[in-house]
Enzyme design. Structure first.
Site, PDB file in Angstrom:
ATOM      1  N   ASN A 152       0.799  -1.232   0.000  1.00  0.00           N
ATOM      2  CA  ASN A 152       0.000   0.000   0.000  1.00  0.00           C
ATOM      3  C   ASN A 152       0.836   1.289   0.000  1.00  0.00           C
ATOM      4  OD1 ASN A 152       0.781  -0.639   2.593  1.00  0.00           O
ATOM      5  ND2 ASN A 152      -1.119   0.029   3.541  1.00  0.00           N
ATOM      6  N   GLU A 249       5.057  -4.822  11.678  1.00  0.00           N
ATOM      7  CA  GLU A 249       4.004  -3.815  11.457  1.00  0.00           C
ATOM      8  C   GLU A 249       2.871  -4.523  10.738  1.00  0.00           C
ATOM      9  OE1 GLU A 249       3.760  -0.914  12.566  1.00  0.00           O
ATOM     10  OE2 GLU A 249       5.779  -0.363  13.162  1.00  0.00           O
ATOM     11  N   CYS A 283      -3.319   0.335   6.954  1.00  0.00           N
ATOM     12  CA  CYS A 283      -3.328  -0.612   8.075  1.00  0.00           C
ATOM     13  C   CYS A 283      -3.970  -0.033   9.328  1.00  0.00           C
ATOM     14  CB  CYS A 283      -1.912  -1.033   8.385  1.00  0.00           C
ATOM     15  SG  CYS A 283      -0.815   0.376   8.622  1.00  0.00           S
ATOM     16  N   GLU A 457       8.176   1.817  14.644  1.00  0.00           N
ATOM     17  CA  GLU A 457       8.930   2.540  13.622  1.00  0.00           C
ATOM     18  C   GLU A 457       8.849   4.025  13.972  1.00  0.00           C
ATOM     19  OE1 GLU A 457       7.111   0.947   9.852  1.00  0.00           O
ATOM     20  OE2 GLU A 457       9.090   0.021   9.688  1.00  0.00           O
TER      21      GLU A 457
HETATM   22  P1  NAD Z   1       1.161  -9.778   3.121  1.00  0.00           P
HETATM   23  O1  NAD Z   1       1.277 -10.234   4.512  1.00  0.00           O
HETATM   24  O2  NAD Z   1       0.420 -10.635   2.162  1.00  0.00           O
HETATM   25  O3  NAD Z   1       2.605  -9.553   2.476  1.00  0.00           O
HETATM   26  C1  NAD Z   1       3.546  -8.686   3.060  1.00  0.00           C
HETATM   27  C2  NAD Z   1       4.926  -9.028   2.544  1.00  0.00           C
HETATM   28  O4  NAD Z   1       5.350 -10.277   3.106  1.00  0.00           O
HETATM   29  C3  NAD Z   1       5.022  -9.204   1.031  1.00  0.00           C
HETATM   30  O5  NAD Z   1       6.219  -8.613   0.587  1.00  0.00           O
HETATM   31  C4  NAD Z   1       5.069 -10.707   0.855  1.00  0.00           C
HETATM   32  O6  NAD Z   1       5.737 -11.127  -0.305  1.00  0.00           O
HETATM   33  C5  NAD Z   1       5.856 -11.119   2.085  1.00  0.00           C
HETATM   34  N1  NAD Z   1       5.670 -12.505   2.528  1.00  0.00           N
HETATM   35  C6  NAD Z   1       4.592 -13.305   2.363  1.00  0.00           C
HETATM   36  N2  NAD Z   1       4.808 -14.503   2.943  1.00  0.00           N
HETATM   37  C7  NAD Z   1       6.034 -14.457   3.505  1.00  0.00           C
HETATM   38  C8  NAD Z   1       6.828 -15.380   4.268  1.00  0.00           C
HETATM   39  N3  NAD Z   1       6.368 -16.595   4.585  1.00  0.00           N
HETATM   40  N4  NAD Z   1       8.033 -14.992   4.693  1.00  0.00           N
HETATM   41  C9  NAD Z   1       8.509 -13.756   4.416  1.00  0.00           C
HETATM   42  N5  NAD Z   1       7.820 -12.849   3.698  1.00  0.00           N
HETATM   43  C10 NAD Z   1       6.593 -13.193   3.242  1.00  0.00           C
HETATM   44  O7  NAD Z   1       0.524  -8.315   3.206  1.00  0.00           O
HETATM   45  P2  NAD Z   1       0.019  -7.381   2.012  1.00  0.00           P
HETATM   46  O8  NAD Z   1      -1.220  -7.995   1.455  1.00  0.00           O
HETATM   47  O9  NAD Z   1       1.144  -7.052   1.119  1.00  0.00           O
HETATM   48  O10 NAD Z   1      -0.361  -6.048   2.799  1.00  0.00           O
HETATM   49  C11 NAD Z   1      -1.563  -5.860   3.444  1.00  0.00           C
HETATM   50  C12 NAD Z   1      -1.430  -6.113   4.932  1.00  0.00           C
HETATM   51  O11 NAD Z   1      -0.364  -5.353   5.465  1.00  0.00           O
HETATM   52  C13 NAD Z   1      -2.661  -5.702   5.718  1.00  0.00           C
HETATM   53  O12 NAD Z   1      -2.952  -6.642   6.711  1.00  0.00           O
HETATM   54  C14 NAD Z   1      -2.241  -4.396   6.348  1.00  0.00           C
HETATM   55  O13 NAD Z   1      -2.952  -4.059   7.510  1.00  0.00           O
HETATM   56  C15 NAD Z   1      -0.796  -4.630   6.602  1.00  0.00           C
HETATM   57  N6  NAD Z   1      -0.059  -3.363   6.707  1.00  0.00           N
HETATM   58  C16 NAD Z   1       0.451  -2.981   7.918  1.00  0.00           C
HETATM   59  C17 NAD Z   1       1.116  -1.772   8.044  1.00  0.00           C
HETATM   60  C18 NAD Z   1       1.668  -1.316   9.373  1.00  0.00           C
HETATM   61  O14 NAD Z   1       2.530  -0.447   9.386  1.00  0.00           O
HETATM   62  N7  NAD Z   1       1.217  -1.829  10.500  1.00  0.00           N
HETATM   63  C19 NAD Z   1       1.275  -0.958   6.923  1.00  0.00           C
HETATM   64  C20 NAD Z   1       0.754  -1.373   5.711  1.00  0.00           C
HETATM   65  C21 NAD Z   1       0.095  -2.576   5.612  1.00  0.00           C
END
Ligand code: NAD
Length: 483
Positions: A152, A249, A283, A457
Site C-alpha cells: 500500500n 508492522e 493498516c 517505527e
Molecule cells: P502480506 O502479509 O500478504 O505480504 C507482506 C509481505 O510479506 C510481502 O512482501 C510478501 O511477499 C511477504 N511474505 C509473504 N509470505 C512471507 C513469508 N512466509 N516470509 C517472508 N515474507 C513473506 O501483506 P500485504 O497484502 O502485502 O499487505 C496488506 C497487509 O499489510 C494488511 O494486513 C495491512 O494491515 C498490513 N499493513 C500494515 C502496516 C503497518 O505499518 N502496520 C502498513 C501497511 C500494511
C-alpha cells in the site's frame, strides 16, 4: 511497458537481472494495463544481495554518524527534487490518486531520511560510574537487516525501514511486495546518487518464498516486516530460530469513538480519513466507527452528504480523490465483505458498487447498524468499507473497542478534554489520536500492540530497534580473586 525498470533487482550499487526467476507482472490498477515485468529473485540473486550487504555494512558502519547523516539528507533532497516523478511512479505502482501520492509518499520518505539523517550523529551510549571503575555502553549496528514490504505504501515503507537502519550503520536487503515492485528500485538508485556506498541498500524482488529465504538466512541480524497478521506470525516464528531481532508492522481493525459532544464536521472528516484514504487500504484505519446514539442520525445524514464529494476517476487527474483498489483480488475481497454486511443485517447507507470503467473501482461503502459480532466488525477488510456502530456509555464502548485481537490504532473525538485522555489511556492500541486520525509524523513512534505488531517505527525509539548496546566494564583497581 511504460514503467519497466532497468532490471528487476538492485544489488551492490547496480541493476541486475536474472530471468530464471518467476516473472512478476505489474498491472496498473486504474486500467489493467501491463506496465512492467520483473522476475522473482533466484537463490543466486538472494545470495549475491546478502553478500553485498555484508560487505557494504562494514564500510558503512566505519563511517562517522555525521557522514552517514549527510548521505541520508542528500537522498532526502534528491527525493524532494523528484517528488513529481516519484509520485507518478507510486501511482502507477499502487493506483493511488496523484492528489495523495504528491503529498504522502515520497515526501514522507524524505522526511524519514531527514529525521534519521539528523539523528545519526547523535547516537551513542552512556557512561556509568561504579565506584572507581566505570562502565560505558557503545551503540552498535546490528549488521545486515532485511526489510519486507506491503503493497500500500511502497516508497514510504522502504524509506521508513531504510532510514533508521542506515542511520545506525546497518545495511539492508529490501524485498518489496510482489504487487508493487517498482518504487523501492528508485530509492536504491537515489541512495547511490547521494553517495551511499554500494551494497548498503539492496532491493530484490520476490514472492513470499523469497521473503522466507531471507528470514532464515544466518547472515541476517534483523527482519522488519510490514504485512498481514498471518504473514507476521510466520515471519516472527521463522526469525526466532536464529534469534533475529524483529519489527512487525501488521494489520488492524481499529476503533474510532465519536462522543455526543464531538465537533461533528471534524469527526466526520476523521471518519472519512480513517476509512477512505488510499481507497481504504491503510493498516491503521479506524474501520469500527462507534457513534454515540444521541448524534447517530445527524452523523449518518451529514456523512452521506459528504460522501457525495468522493471524486472517483483517473488517478493521474489531480482532481481525483478516490482511486481504484490495488488489484482484482483485493476488490473481490471487499465485495465479499459488502455482501456479508448485507446478509448479516447491517444497513448500507451508500456505496459498495463496482464502477463501470476498466480498473479495480468500487464506490466507498458505509454501513450503519453494525453490531460487534458481524463479520465486517471483526475482520480486517483492507478496502473502502466503514462500519458504524452505536453506543451510549463510555465504559461500554471502551470494552467493545478493545474486544479484538488487533491493537494497531484507535481514535477518540470529544470536546471533553479529560474524557479524551481518559478514554485513549484505556484503549489497547499502539497509535492513538484525540480529535484527529491517521496522522503519523516521522518524529513520533508508530506501531501496534497485541496481534498488530512488535516494536515501533519512527521517532527516537526506532533507534533501539535498529541497534544494540555493548556494555564495556573498565577496571581501574587491582583485580581481586578468591585464590
Ligand atoms: P502480506 O502479509 O500478504 O505480504 C507482506 C509481505 O510479506 C510481502 O512482501 C510478501 O511477499 C511477504 N511474505 C509473504 N509470505 C512471507 C513469508 N512466509 N516470509 C517472508 N515474507 C513473506 O501483506 P500485504 O497484502 O502485502 O499487505 C496488506 C497487509 O499489510 C494488511 O494486513 C495491512 O494491515 C498490513 N499493513 C500494515 C502496516 C503497518 O505499518 N502496520 C502498513 C501497511 C500494511
Amino acid at each position: 511497458m511504460k514503467a519497466q525498470p532497468t532490471a528487476s533487482h538492485f544489488i551492490n550499487g547496480a541493476y541486475i537481472e536474472d530471468t530464471a526467476g518467476t516473472p512478476i507482472d505489474v498491472i496498473y490498477a486504474a486500467d489493467g494495463e501491463l506496465i512492467a515485468r520483473v522476475h522473482s529473485a533466484t537463490a543466486a540473486i538472494v545470495d549475491q544481495a546478502l553478500n553485498a550487504a555484508k560487505a557494504g555494512q562494514k564500510i558503512w558502519a566505519a563511517k562517522s554518524g555525521v557522514e552517514r547523516g549527510r548521505v541520508l539528507r542528500r537522498a532526502a533532497d534528491l527525493i524532494r527534487e523528484r517528488n513529481h516523478e516519484l509520485s507518478v511512479l507510486e501511482t502507477l505502482d499502487t493506483g493511488k490518486p496523484l492528489q495523495e501520492t504528491l503529498v504522502a509518499d515520497a515526501t514522507s520518505g524524505a522526511e524519514s531520511l531527514e529525521y534519521f539523517g539528523g539523528l545519526a550523529a547523535t547516537l551513542g551510549g552512556e557512561h556509568i560510574q561504579v565506584g572507581e571503575d566505570f562502565v560505558y555502553t557503545r551503540r552498535e549496528a546490528l549488521g545486515v537487516c532485511v526489510g519486507i514490504g506491503a503493497w500500500n505504501y511502497p516508497t514510504q515503507i522502504a524509506c521508513w525501514k531504510a532510514s533508521p537502519a542506515l542511520a545506525c550503520g546497518n545495511s539492508m536487503v529490501f524485498k518489496p511486495s510482489e504487487t508493487t515492485p517498482l518504487c523501492a528500485l528508485k530509492i536504491a538508485e537515489i541512495f547511490i546518487e547521494a553517495g551511499l556506498p554500494a551494497g548498503v541498500f539492496n532491493v530484490i524482488q520476490g514472492l513470499g518464498d523469497v521473503g522466507a529465504s531471507l528470514v532464515t538466512d544466518a547472515r541476517v541480524a534483523k527482519v522488519s516486516l510490514t504485512g498481514s497478521v498471518p504473514t507476521g506470525r510466520k515471519v516472527y516464528a521463522a526469525a526466532a530460530d536464529t534469534m533475529k531481532h524483529v519489527t512487525m508492522e501488521l494489520g488492524g481493525k481499529s476503533p474510532l469513538i465519536i462522543f455526543e459532544d464531538a465537533n461533528l464536521e471534524d469527526a466526520i472528516s476523521g471518519a472519512i480519513n480513517a476509512n477512505f484514504y488510499s481507497s481504504g487500504q491503510v493498516c491503521s484505519n479506524g474501520t469500527r466507527v462507534f457513534v454515540h446514539a444521541d448524534i447517530k442520525e445527524a452523523f449518518l445524514t451529514r456523512l452521506a452528504e459528504r460522501m457525495q464529494g468522493a471524486v472517483i476517476g483517473d488517478p493521474m487527474d489531480e482532481a481525483t480523490n478516490f482511486g481504484p483498489m490495488i488489484n482484482a483480488r483485493q476488490l473481490e475481497i471487499t465485495e465479499k465483505y459488502i455482501a456479508a454486511g448485507k446478509a448479516e443485517g447491517a444497513r448500507l447507507i451508500c456505496g459498495g458498487d463496482r464502477v463501470d470503467r476498466p480498473g479495480n473501482y468500487i464506490t466507498p461503502a458505509v454501513f450503519a447498524d453494525v453490531t460487534d459480532d458481524m463479520t465486517i466488525a471483526r475482520e480486517e477488510v483492507f478496502g473502502p468499507l466503514m462500519s458504524v456502530l452505536d453506543f451510549t456509555d463510555e465504559d461500554e464502548v471502551i470494552a467493545r473497542a478493545n474486544d479484538t485481537e488487533f491493537g494497531l490504532a484507535a481514535g477518540v473525538f470529544t470536546r471533553d478534554l479529560t474524557r479524551g485522555h481518559r478514554v485513549v489511556g484505556k484503549l489497547e492500541a499502539g497509535s492513538t489520536w484525540i480529535n484527529q486520525y491517521n496522522l503519523t509524523p516521522v518524529e513520533t513512534p508508530f506501531g501496534g500492540s497485541k496481534m498488530s505488531g512488535v516494536g515501533r517505527e519512527n521517532g527516537q525509539v526506532a533507534i533501539n530497534h535498529w541497534s544494540e548496546l555493548k556494555t564495556v566494564y573498565v577496571g581501574m583497581t587491582p583485580v581481586e580473586a578468591a585464590f
